[in-house]
Design a protein around this motif. Structure first.
Motif, PDB file in Angstrom:
ATOM      1  N   LEU A 275      -1.077  40.278   5.085  1.00 11.09           N
ATOM      2  CA  LEU A 275      -1.199  39.825   6.466  1.00 11.09           C
ATOM      3  C   LEU A 275      -1.799  38.433   6.556  1.00 11.09           C
ATOM      4  O   LEU A 275      -1.588  37.729   7.556  1.00 11.09           O
ATOM      5  CB  LEU A 275      -2.053  40.802   7.276  1.00 11.09           C
ATOM      6  N   THR A 276      -2.525  38.028   5.514  1.00 14.88           N
ATOM      7  CA  THR A 276      -3.231  36.745   5.588  1.00 14.88           C
ATOM      8  C   THR A 276      -2.772  35.736   4.554  1.00 14.88           C
ATOM      9  O   THR A 276      -2.972  34.534   4.741  1.00 14.88           O
ATOM     10  CB  THR A 276      -4.736  36.978   5.411  1.00 14.88           C
ATOM     11  N   ASP A 277      -2.158  36.175   3.457  1.00 15.95           N
ATOM     12  CA  ASP A 277      -1.806  35.264   2.361  1.00 15.95           C
ATOM     13  C   ASP A 277      -0.347  35.427   1.990  1.00 15.95           C
ATOM     14  O   ASP A 277       0.251  36.491   2.201  1.00 15.95           O
ATOM     15  CB  ASP A 277      -2.685  35.542   1.134  1.00 15.95           C
ATOM     16  N   CYS A 278       0.221  34.368   1.393  1.00  9.21           N
ATOM     17  CA  CYS A 278       1.621  34.371   0.971  1.00  9.21           C
ATOM     18  C   CYS A 278       1.708  34.103  -0.525  1.00  9.21           C
ATOM     19  O   CYS A 278       0.765  33.607  -1.159  1.00  9.21           O
ATOM     20  CB  CYS A 278       2.406  33.311   1.739  1.00  9.21           C
ATOM     21  N   ASN A 279       2.866  34.421  -1.089  1.00 11.31           N
ATOM     22  CA  ASN A 279       3.155  34.196  -2.516  1.00 11.31           C
ATOM     23  C   ASN A 279       2.088  34.821  -3.410  1.00 11.31           C
ATOM     24  O   ASN A 279       1.662  34.232  -4.411  1.00 11.31           O
ATOM     25  CB  ASN A 279       3.272  32.698  -2.808  1.00 11.31           C
ATOM     26  N   VAL A 280       1.654  36.016  -3.068  1.00 13.29           N
ATOM     27  CA  VAL A 280       0.613  36.678  -3.854  1.00 13.29           C
ATOM     28  C   VAL A 280       1.166  37.197  -5.172  1.00 13.29           C
ATOM     29  O   VAL A 280       0.391  37.699  -5.997  1.00 13.29           O
ATOM     30  CB  VAL A 280      -0.025  37.828  -3.045  1.00 13.29           C
ATOM     31  N   HIS A 281       2.479  37.072  -5.392  1.00 13.83           N
ATOM     32  CA  HIS A 281       3.068  37.516  -6.645  1.00 13.83           C
ATOM     33  C   HIS A 281       3.096  36.413  -7.689  1.00 13.83           C
ATOM     34  O   HIS A 281       3.531  36.638  -8.826  1.00 13.83           O
ATOM     35  CB  HIS A 281       4.492  38.007  -6.413  1.00 13.83           C
ATOM     36  N   PRO A 360       5.660  32.732   9.767  1.00 11.53           N
ATOM     37  CA  PRO A 360       6.153  33.302  11.020  1.00 11.53           C
ATOM     38  C   PRO A 360       5.915  32.358  12.199  1.00 11.53           C
ATOM     39  O   PRO A 360       5.056  31.472  12.162  1.00 11.53           O
ATOM     40  CB  PRO A 360       5.330  34.584  11.170  1.00 11.53           C
ATOM     41  N   LYS A 361       6.709  32.542  13.247  1.00 11.39           N
ATOM     42  CA  LYS A 361       6.526  31.724  14.440  1.00 11.39           C
ATOM     43  C   LYS A 361       5.128  31.923  15.015  1.00 11.39           C
ATOM     44  O   LYS A 361       4.491  30.972  15.450  1.00 11.39           O
ATOM     45  CB  LYS A 361       7.569  32.100  15.494  1.00 11.39           C
ATOM     46  N   ARG A 362       4.664  33.144  15.014  1.00 14.37           N
ATOM     47  CA  ARG A 362       3.319  33.448  15.484  1.00 14.37           C
ATOM     48  C   ARG A 362       2.871  34.772  14.878  1.00 14.37           C
ATOM     49  O   ARG A 362       3.704  35.597  14.493  1.00 14.37           O
ATOM     50  CB  ARG A 362       3.246  33.496  17.003  1.00 14.37           C
ATOM     51  N   GLN A 363       1.576  34.919  14.787  1.00 17.30           N
ATOM     52  CA  GLN A 363       0.982  36.162  14.305  1.00 17.30           C
ATOM     53  C   GLN A 363      -0.111  36.566  15.281  1.00 17.30           C
ATOM     54  O   GLN A 363      -1.001  35.773  15.588  1.00 17.30           O
ATOM     55  CB  GLN A 363       0.397  35.984  12.901  1.00 17.30           C
ATOM     56  N   ARG A 364      -0.018  37.780  15.775  1.00 16.06           N
ATOM     57  CA  ARG A 364      -0.998  38.226  16.753  1.00 16.06           C
ATOM     58  C   ARG A 364      -1.449  39.639  16.434  1.00 16.06           C
ATOM     59  O   ARG A 364      -0.751  40.390  15.743  1.00 16.06           O
ATOM     60  CB  ARG A 364      -0.426  38.171  18.169  1.00 16.06           C
TER      61      ARG A 364
END
Length: 1003
Positions: A275-281, A360-364
């Motif tokens: 939910l908070t980080d990307c490319n964790v792989h 994403p366009k937005r995260q809520r």
């Protein structure tokens, strides 16, 4: 003989219970309101617009299934044996459940009953149904997937083995965690195992792609645990779902990783994120730990549920996720990643696709109440049941770990009140109820109490209510429920009859108090004649609401204004704290806040007075015509000035105990020794004392309150009932009785006071009269109940689990019945007995039963509400695109699936058989059978059912052959027409070329 003496001692010459015999005292189980146990699962059908709620097994009974529709439509379905409901899914005209005993139950929505059960060969871990198919796919703990034929109510010959054993033969247990069909291709199935996911093709009868999430050394993954970051990890899979177009899949893992995979080409991993980080792989990726100190990391919630939602355009998508957030975050709720329109797959590079899921366009966050996690949710699609129920949702029902339900708008996340949106039973867990009260309101008055406020479209529109008997009583049982969020709702619970005004009234207590925490309501009282409501709080405030038009409609008021009204001694004007959206209804009127401890009792009269008792023993009386506080006193001070005596010996130990009011009642009668009648206030205490106050008019137009005296009983007072000693009817302070006082009207009244250990009938305040001690058990709740044209009796609930009836004034027991098998004995003190003989009591934490003591022993009737609408058509299932079809993708229809799953020997569908029977019967009734042929008639009589079906199949095959010949001729004609067109085009080309040549040559 003792009851005759009591009648004489009470000063009553008539037996008000003479017309009631023991045969008339029997319990009728009328209705249930609420949910019997903790909610375990939810399901919604957008075609029928029905909501199903499953509950857990508990000490209060087995798990149940509630199906709710519009307004008061409700049907309760019982499991075949005691268990908890774990999975619920709608499929066309059926509702399928899987319980904690791993039994599968199929219920018919049309007939509202159980039609089939199935005990699968193993533990069921997942369930899949599709409205276009007559099958339920069951994922088992051993990794197999079996199909159950919902129409034939038998297991289909189709079975999918555990394909992951081919990838990992050493694995012992590989249960199926999720099963889902391709949103556009019904012939493709996504199976999630604990170690990975598999895409299975029905048409090829084999797995076509495998997916396994593996983290190399140095990759942080979802949990970012430093102790394991330098080793190869394969986090267990918890769920798998499709992209709405079927181009990608998403797998959720126990380390809170969300992994997106390509499906159309080589099945590569496109993105792994949290939910908070990307490319964790990827090794070396830095993550946000949310730890409470440096070099620490926070534990994340497990991924409870993931839904890949879409708008009207299936390419415009977003991810709705329950769980996966760090536990250190202060805000709890659902997380929505709005991904926006999906890039064109055919023309986009892998990097473009990766960036799409990266940013994403937005995260809520869709917030939910604190101190509880969202463990499940149910989306409310606008119309389509397809795309796994996630297409164009307008709202989401969230299920909290506490068992409460919260409704949120989607995707904004604004809370939606269940008032007049969901069934009143759902309001019992939306959120939980802390206190209930009941008032009898005149029917015509209640019909006029309809709120005017803007509301959105109803969430539930399905079903149709059954007809009930028309009004059994002129007064309505209006129930007041106080909820944990400070909301109070008032609605008609009925008498088991037709409810004419089904709408509920909503009161925002927190807004009236100017705060949104510590909103625990202890007592409520509503005056049916005036439409005024008093609400007492545990924090000591008393808020009064009045039926009126909101003068601040459409605009916000200054809710933090705490200035006292001039000359009102502690009263605050709170009329400007009404809800901006409320145009007419119960609006805030005045607020009393004295800091005298919790409100222990409150009574709103029909003649403009409200009285309240507090934990410190103080009493306040407010005249609402000012409003003004006209009396304040303490019970301890009143005892010093008590001029009246008691013929009973007082308990000396009570002088050292704290005393507070427990019950209050207004009446109109003459006190002992007075030659006139007046408005009286009776106050009962926890120590058994009954204090009497006179409310006398003054020359200024107001009223003053004077202490008249008190008398003592042996124990805590639980009920006070003024009675007219001449007629036996109630002597409460009604508007007609008060109006007659100016004409010198006198009421010869007595008081029936009930304590936990006994009852007394006496004329206040002399303490003379008759008394009775309960020999059987302590009494927790009591009230005078009247039987039309028969008389009245005292009805009480006792701790031995029985309800008893006593005559008036003799106090002789003439009837009793066991009630503990329905109501919870521990909550008898919260039960309510009404004047019509209805008993409202708790059966569990969030369910109330309605019974009537003047019945015939009738058990709880099953609901006759209609659930299934045969005119509601299921929209066709989305199919593959034209481009996919042109490129050679083989499309499998639901009819093809019947052959692939059910086999070639599957009998015709039941609805086809029923339709054939109906057609045949209609043909016979219409005289279409040949009557002039005796042989034909004899053949028709001797023809069996299966012979008839065989003949029908042969005729259909013949017709299909004729249609095939017609199609062949059409193909030949089309081919000939195409040849003619081709010849014509060639001729035109030849003529054009010759024309050009002739033009050049000058011919």
């Amino acid at each position: 003989m003792a009851h005759f003496l009591r009648a004489k001692q009470a000063g009553i010459q008539s037996d008000f219970s003479a017309g009631i015999t023991s045969e008339l005292f029997a319990l009728d189980d009328i209705a249930r309101y609420g949910i019997n146990s903790q909610v375990s699962t939810l399901a919604y059908d957008p075609v029928q617009s029905l909501l199903a709620v499953g509950t857990n097994e508990s000490q209060y009974g087995s798990g149940q299934i509630y199906v709710f529709g519009q307004k008061r439509v409700s049907v309760t379905l019982n499991l075949p044996r005691r268990a908890s409901v774990k999975i619920l899914q709608f499929c066309a005209d059926k509702l399928i459940s899987v319980d904690s005993k791993h039994d599968v139950a199929i219920f018919s929505l049309e007939h509202r009953r159980l039609v089939a059960t199935y005990a699968p060969p193993g533990y069921v871990t997942s369930l899949l149904t599709d409205s276009s198919l007559d099958y339920a796919f069951l994922g088992l703990q051993n990794g197999e997937v079996i199909a159950y034929d919902l129409d034939r109510e038998a297991v289909a010959p189709f079975k999918i083995p555990n394909f992951w054993k081919d990838q990992n033969p050493k694995a012992r247990i590989l249960p199926v965690v999720s099963v889902s069909l391709h949103p556009r291709d019904v012939g493709t199935l996504l199976i999630g195992y604990t170690e990975g996911a598999v895409i299975y093709s029905f048409k090829q009868n084999k797995p076509i792609k495998y997916f396994q999430y593996e983290l190399p050394p140095g990759a942080p993954g979802g949990d970012s645990d430093p102790s394991s970051v330098n080793m190869v990890r394969r986090p267990r899979l918890t769920q798998a779902t499709w992209h709405p177009t079927g181009t990608f899949i998403l797998t959720g893992h126990e380390d809170s990783s969300l992994v997106i995979w390509d499906v159309a080409k080589d099945g590569r991993m496109i993105m792994a994120r949290t939910l908070t980080d990307c490319n964790v792989h990827k090794p070396g990726t830095s993550t946000t730990s949310f730890g409470s100190a440096a070099s620490t990391f926070s534990v994340k919630e497990p991924l409870f549920r993931i839904a890949w939602c879409s708008k009207q355009n299936p390419d415009d998508t977003g991810l709705l996720i329950a769980g996966g957030a760090p536990t250190t975050l202060p805000t709890k709720g659902l997380t929505f990643l709005d991904l926006g329109p999906t890039p064109n797959y055919a023309t986009s590079s892998w990097q473009i696709l990766s960036d799409h899921f990266d940013s994403p366009k937005r995260q809520r966050i869709l917030p939910t109440p604190p101190k509880a996690e969202v463990v499940d949710f149910c989306l409310i699609p606008r119309s389509s049941p397809h795309f796994a129920g996630s297409h164009d949702p307008i709202a989401v029902l969230t299920l909290l770990s506490s068992g409460e339900i919260v409704t949120l708008s989607f995707p904004s996340g604004h809370p939606i009140s269940p008032t007049n949106q969901l069934h009143v039973s759902l309001s019992y867990v939306h959120p939980f109820i802390g206190h209930i009260d009941l008032a009898s309101i005149d029917r015509m008055r209640w019909l006029g109490m309809t709120e005017k406020r803007p509301t959105g479209p109803p969430i539930l529109k399905g079903g149709a209510e059954a007809t009930h008997p028309l009004k059994r009583y002129e007064s309505r049982n209006t129930l007041q429920t106080a909820h944990a969020d400070g909301t109070v709702r008032v609605w008609d619970a009925g008498h088991g009859d037709e409810i004419e005004n089904e709408d509920a009234l909503q009161i925002d207590v927190g807004r009236a108090l100017g705060r949104f925490e510590n909103l625990d309501v202890t007592h409520m009282s509503i005056a049916g004649a005036t439409g005024e409501l008093a609400i007492g709080m545990r924090t000591g405030e008393l808020a009064v609401f009045r039926w009126a038009v909101n003068r601040n409609f459409g605009r916000e008021g200054a809710i933090n204004d705490f200035d006292d009204l001039p000359g009102t001694r502690g009263l605050t004007d709170i009329m400007n704290r009404a809800e901006p959206g409320l145009k007419e209804g119960l609006v805030p009127f005045t607020l009393l806040s004295k800091g005298q401890g919790s409100v222990t009792t409150v009574k709103m009269s029909d003649v403009g007075f409200v009285a309240a008792g507090f934990e410190d023993g103080s009493i306040s009386v407010i005249d609402l015509r000012g409003p003004a506080i006209i009396f304040e006193a303490s019970l301890s001070d009143l005892s010093k000035h008590n001029k009246r005596g008691s013929i009973r010996r007082s308990n000396t130990n009570n002088h050292h105990k704290s005393e507070w009011p427990t019950v209050m009642e207004f009446g109109v009668m003459s006190l002992d020794g007075d030659d006139y009648s007046s408005i009286l206030l009776f106050v009962g205490t926890n120590l058994g004392r009954i204090a009497t106050f006179k409310l006398l008019p003054e020359s200024s137009g107001g009223h003053s309150v004077h202490f008249a005296g008190s008398t003592s009983l042996d124990d805590c007072i639980i009920s006070i009932s003024p009675i007219n000693a001449d007629t036996g009817v109630g002597a409460s302070a009604q508007q007609s009785a008060v109006a007659n006082l100016r004409h010198g009207f006198k009421v010869n009244g007595v008081l029936l006071a009930v304590s936990q250990t006994g009852a007394r009938i006496f004329k206040p305040v002399s303490a003379k009269g008759a008394s009775k001690t309960w020999d059987e058990s302590l009494c927790d709740s009591a009230k005078i109940a009247r039987l039309v044209d028969r008389g009245s009796a005292l009805v009480g609930l006792f701790r031995d689990g029985r309800v008893r009836a006593y005559s008036i004034p003799g106090l002789k027991e003439f009837g009793h019945a066991k009630i503990s098998h329905v109501l919870d004995i521990k909550r008898f003190s919260e039960a309510i007995v009404t004047e019509s003989g209805d008993v409202f009591g708790w059966t569990g934490p969030s369910e109330v039963a309605v019974l009537n003591v003047w019945g015939t022993g009738q058990a709880l009737p099953s609901s006759s509400d209609k659930l299934y609408n045969t005119d509601a058509v299921i929209p066709p299932r989305p199919t593959i695109s034209n481009l996919q079809w042109i490129s050679g993708t083989q499309y499998i229809t639901p009819a093809d699936m019947d052959i692939l799953i059910g086999g070639p020997d599957r009998p015709p569908l039941r609805r086809m058989i029923e339709q054939s029977r109906a057609d045949e019967q209609q043909r016979r009734l219409g005289g279409r059978m040949p009557a002039n042929s005796s042989s034909a008639a004899a053949g028709a009589q001797e023809e069996g059912y299966w012979a008839y079906m065989q003949r029908q199949m042969n005729e259909r095959t013949e017709k299909l052959g004729i249609m095939g010949d017609s199609m062949d001729r059409l193909e030949e004609n089309s081919s000939g027409w195409a040849d003619d067109v081709s010849k014509f085009v060639q001729q035109q080309k030849r003529r054009a070329v010759l024309g050009v040549v002739k033009g050049k040559l000058g011919l």
